[in-house]
Design a protein around this motif. Structure first.
Motif, PDB file in Angstrom:
ATOM      1  N   UNK A 163     -16.702  -8.265  10.837  1.00  0.00           N
ATOM      2  CA  UNK A 163     -17.395  -7.357  11.754  1.00  0.00           C
ATOM      3  C   UNK A 163     -17.330  -7.912  13.176  1.00  0.00           C
ATOM      4  N   UNK A 164     -17.319  -7.043  14.182  1.00  0.00           N
ATOM      5  CA  UNK A 164     -17.212  -5.583  14.075  1.00  0.00           C
ATOM      6  C   UNK A 164     -15.771  -5.177  13.808  1.00  0.00           C
ATOM      7  N   UNK A 165     -15.581  -4.102  13.096  1.00  0.00           N
ATOM      8  CA  UNK A 165     -14.236  -3.634  12.770  1.00  0.00           C
ATOM      9  C   UNK A 165     -14.169  -2.123  13.022  1.00  0.00           C
ATOM     10  N   UNK A 166     -12.962  -1.611  13.154  1.00  0.00           N
ATOM     11  CA  UNK A 166     -12.756  -0.181  13.341  1.00  0.00           C
ATOM     12  C   UNK A 166     -12.619   0.524  12.002  1.00  0.00           C
ATOM     13  N   UNK A 167     -13.066   1.759  11.959  1.00  0.00           N
ATOM     14  CA  UNK A 167     -13.012   2.506  10.710  1.00  0.00           C
ATOM     15  C   UNK A 167     -11.572   2.711  10.250  1.00  0.00           C
ATOM     16  N   UNK A 168     -10.658   2.938  11.181  1.00  0.00           N
ATOM     17  CA  UNK A 168      -9.260   3.136  10.786  1.00  0.00           C
ATOM     18  C   UNK A 168      -8.671   1.867  10.175  1.00  0.00           C
ATOM     19  N   UNK A 169      -9.088   0.700  10.704  1.00  0.00           N
ATOM     20  CA  UNK A 169      -8.622  -0.550  10.105  1.00  0.00           C
ATOM     21  C   UNK A 169      -9.145  -0.690   8.688  1.00  0.00           C
ATOM     22  N   UNK A 170     -10.417  -0.344   8.476  1.00  0.00           N
ATOM     23  CA  UNK A 170     -10.981  -0.401   7.130  1.00  0.00           C
ATOM     24  C   UNK A 170     -10.200   0.492   6.182  1.00  0.00           C
ATOM     25  N   UNK A 171      -9.915   1.726   6.600  1.00  0.00           N
ATOM     26  CA  UNK A 171      -9.178   2.650   5.742  1.00  0.00           C
ATOM     27  C   UNK A 171      -7.787   2.103   5.415  1.00  0.00           C
ATOM     28  N   UNK A 172      -7.140   1.499   6.413  1.00  0.00           N
ATOM     29  CA  UNK A 172      -5.807   0.941   6.182  1.00  0.00           C
ATOM     30  C   UNK A 172      -5.858  -0.205   5.189  1.00  0.00           C
ATOM     31  N   UNK A 173      -6.884  -1.043   5.306  1.00  0.00           N
ATOM     32  CA  UNK A 173      -7.010  -2.168   4.376  1.00  0.00           C
ATOM     33  C   UNK A 173      -7.340  -1.670   2.966  1.00  0.00           C
ATOM     34  N   UNK A 174      -8.178  -0.660   2.853  1.00  0.00           N
ATOM     35  CA  UNK A 174      -8.483  -0.082   1.548  1.00  0.00           C
ATOM     36  C   UNK A 174      -7.219   0.464   0.898  1.00  0.00           C
ATOM     37  N   UNK A 175      -6.420   1.187   1.680  1.00  0.00           N
ATOM     38  CA  UNK A 175      -5.162   1.732   1.154  1.00  0.00           C
ATOM     39  C   UNK A 175      -4.221   0.622   0.708  1.00  0.00           C
ATOM     40  N   UNK A 176      -4.133  -0.461   1.503  1.00  0.00           N
ATOM     41  CA  UNK A 176      -3.234  -1.564   1.169  1.00  0.00           C
ATOM     42  C   UNK A 176      -3.668  -2.261  -0.113  1.00  0.00           C
ATOM     43  N   UNK A 177      -4.973  -2.481  -0.252  1.00  0.00           N
ATOM     44  CA  UNK A 177      -5.480  -3.133  -1.466  1.00  0.00           C
ATOM     45  C   UNK A 177      -5.200  -2.271  -2.691  1.00  0.00           C
ATOM     46  N   UNK A 178      -5.440  -0.980  -2.587  1.00  0.00           N
ATOM     47  CA  UNK A 178      -5.224  -0.117  -3.744  1.00  0.00           C
ATOM     48  C   UNK A 178      -3.737   0.003  -4.079  1.00  0.00           C
ATOM     49  N   UNK A 179      -2.881  -0.057  -3.065  1.00  0.00           N
ATOM     50  CA  UNK A 179      -1.442  -0.062  -3.357  1.00  0.00           C
ATOM     51  C   UNK A 179      -1.049  -1.292  -4.141  1.00  0.00           C
ATOM     52  N   UNK A 180      -1.611  -2.446  -3.779  1.00  0.00           N
ATOM     53  CA  UNK A 180      -1.304  -3.674  -4.519  1.00  0.00           C
ATOM     54  C   UNK A 180      -1.807  -3.578  -5.954  1.00  0.00           C
ATOM     55  N   UNK A 181      -3.007  -3.014  -6.119  1.00  0.00           N
ATOM     56  CA  UNK A 181      -3.563  -2.858  -7.470  1.00  0.00           C
ATOM     57  C   UNK A 181      -2.678  -1.958  -8.307  1.00  0.00           C
ATOM     58  N   UNK A 182      -2.246  -0.836  -7.733  1.00  0.00           N
ATOM     59  CA  UNK A 182      -1.403   0.098  -8.481  1.00  0.00           C
ATOM     60  C   UNK A 182      -0.027  -0.482  -8.744  1.00  0.00           C
ATOM     61  N   UNK A 183       0.499  -1.262  -7.800  1.00  0.00           N
ATOM     62  CA  UNK A 183       1.816  -1.873  -7.997  1.00  0.00           C
ATOM     63  C   UNK A 183       1.799  -2.833  -9.170  1.00  0.00           C
ATOM     64  N   UNK A 184       0.691  -3.535  -9.357  1.00  0.00           N
ATOM     65  CA  UNK A 184       0.593  -4.478 -10.466  1.00  0.00           C
ATOM     66  C   UNK A 184       0.614  -3.769 -11.810  1.00  0.00           C
ATOM     67  N   UNK A 185       0.111  -2.527 -11.845  1.00  0.00           N
ATOM     68  CA  UNK A 185       0.093  -1.785 -13.112  1.00  0.00           C
ATOM     69  C   UNK A 185       1.468  -1.242 -13.459  1.00  0.00           C
ATOM     70  N   UNK A 186       2.427  -1.232 -12.483  1.00  0.00           N
ATOM     71  CA  UNK A 186       3.762  -0.709 -12.748  1.00  0.00           C
ATOM     72  C   UNK A 186       4.699  -1.764 -13.317  1.00  0.00           C
ATOM     73  N   UNK A 187       4.285  -3.024 -13.334  1.00  0.00           N
ATOM     74  CA  UNK A 187       5.111  -4.091 -13.877  1.00  0.00           C
ATOM     75  C   UNK A 187       4.779  -4.279 -15.357  1.00  0.00           C
ATOM     76  N   UNK A 188       5.638  -5.008 -16.096  1.00  0.00           N
ATOM     77  CA  UNK A 188       5.412  -5.136 -17.541  1.00  0.00           C
ATOM     78  C   UNK A 188       4.029  -5.673 -17.876  1.00  0.00           C
ATOM     79  N   UNK A 189       3.456  -5.143 -18.969  1.00  0.00           N
ATOM     80  CA  UNK A 189       2.098  -5.535 -19.353  1.00  0.00           C
ATOM     81  C   UNK A 189       2.059  -6.974 -19.847  1.00  0.00           C
ATOM     82  N   UNK A 190       3.111  -7.403 -20.536  1.00  0.00           N
ATOM     83  CA  UNK A 190       3.174  -8.769 -21.054  1.00  0.00           C
ATOM     84  C   UNK A 190       4.517  -9.378 -20.670  1.00  0.00           C
ATOM     85  N   UNK A 191       4.465 -10.538 -20.062  1.00  0.00           N
ATOM     86  CA  UNK A 191       5.679 -11.258 -19.681  1.00  0.00           C
ATOM     87  C   UNK A 191       5.715 -12.572 -20.450  1.00  0.00           C
TER      88      UNK A 191
END
Length: 212
Positions: free
Chosen positions: A93-121
């Motif tokens: 803090x203090x942060x801009x709302x657009x920065x927060x939204x961008x970081x939220x999007x980036x985190x969720x992209x990483x989470x979703x990307x992890x689900x696209x890789x093999x479940x067991x390696x």
């Protein structure tokens, strides 16, 4: 969760305008009872009842819910402690709302990307189960932190590739990190796996999964 009522109300309204379902809680204890229904937690580290870092650790130890720490604590040490506690990102803090939204999007992209890789390696005697977030070696479970798991899984998902340090840091820690962070986690993983050859250092480039 945001500890200032006025800021919290403004944040809730902004997130709702962008189509998010928002549930605001005011204490760490309440958060620990409510977070499991969320896709992402915005966690203020300055809480009236519990240490925010401990709340973050408990959320992380119990599952894979994404967490962004939001705090006025802005030193490098504060950032490192927040990320080591399990936060997927750290916003000062203090942060801009657009920065927060961008970081939220980036985190969720990483989470979703992890689900696209093999479940067991599997890599020789090493087995990495993404669904259970468990690592076993010769059938013996290896206790790892969330970030250690994410780091090892990233390397194991591309065992024949040297992954640059910068890419590792962006994929596992986002854009808030220090060089010491990755070295500390690599060292810890090598110790837990019992041999330094499990993770090879390619000087000047990055790291690669090895084997013994």
């Amino acid at each position: 969760m945001e500890n200032d009522d006025r800021d919290a109300e403004s944040l809730v309204r902004g997130l709702q305008r962008h189509g998010h379902e928002v549930d605001r809680v005011a204490t760490g204890i309440t958060a620990l009872h409510a977070y499991d229904s969320a896709d992402l937690v915005l966690l203020d580290l300055e809480l009236p009842d519990l240490d925010g870092l401990e709340v973050c650790r408990q959320i992380r130890s119990a599952g894979t819910t994404a967490v962004i720490a939001v705090t006025a604590r802005g030193t490098e040490l504060d950032r490192v402690l927040g990320l080591q506690a399990g936060a997927d990102d750290y916003l000062v803090k203090p942060y801009g709302f657009r920065e927060l939204m961008a970081r939220m999007d980036a985190v969720m992209r990483r989470v979703h990307a992890q689900t696209d890789t093999p479940a067991i390696i599997t890599h020789g005697p090493l087995c990495i189960d993404a669904a259970a977030r468990q690592v076993t070696l010769d059938g013996r479970r290896i206790d790892v932190t969330r970030k250690e798991f994410d780091l090892l899984y990233l390397l194991a998902s591309q065992p024949d590739t040297v992954i640059p340090r910068k890419r590792i840091m962006q994929a596992v820690w986002g854009d808030v990190w220090s060089r010491r962070t990755i070295d500390t986690h690599i060292s810890s993983l090598r110790n837990k796996l019992g041999h330094s050859d499990w993770i090879l250092t390619v000087r000047g480039v990055g790291f690669q999964l090895g084997g013994i």
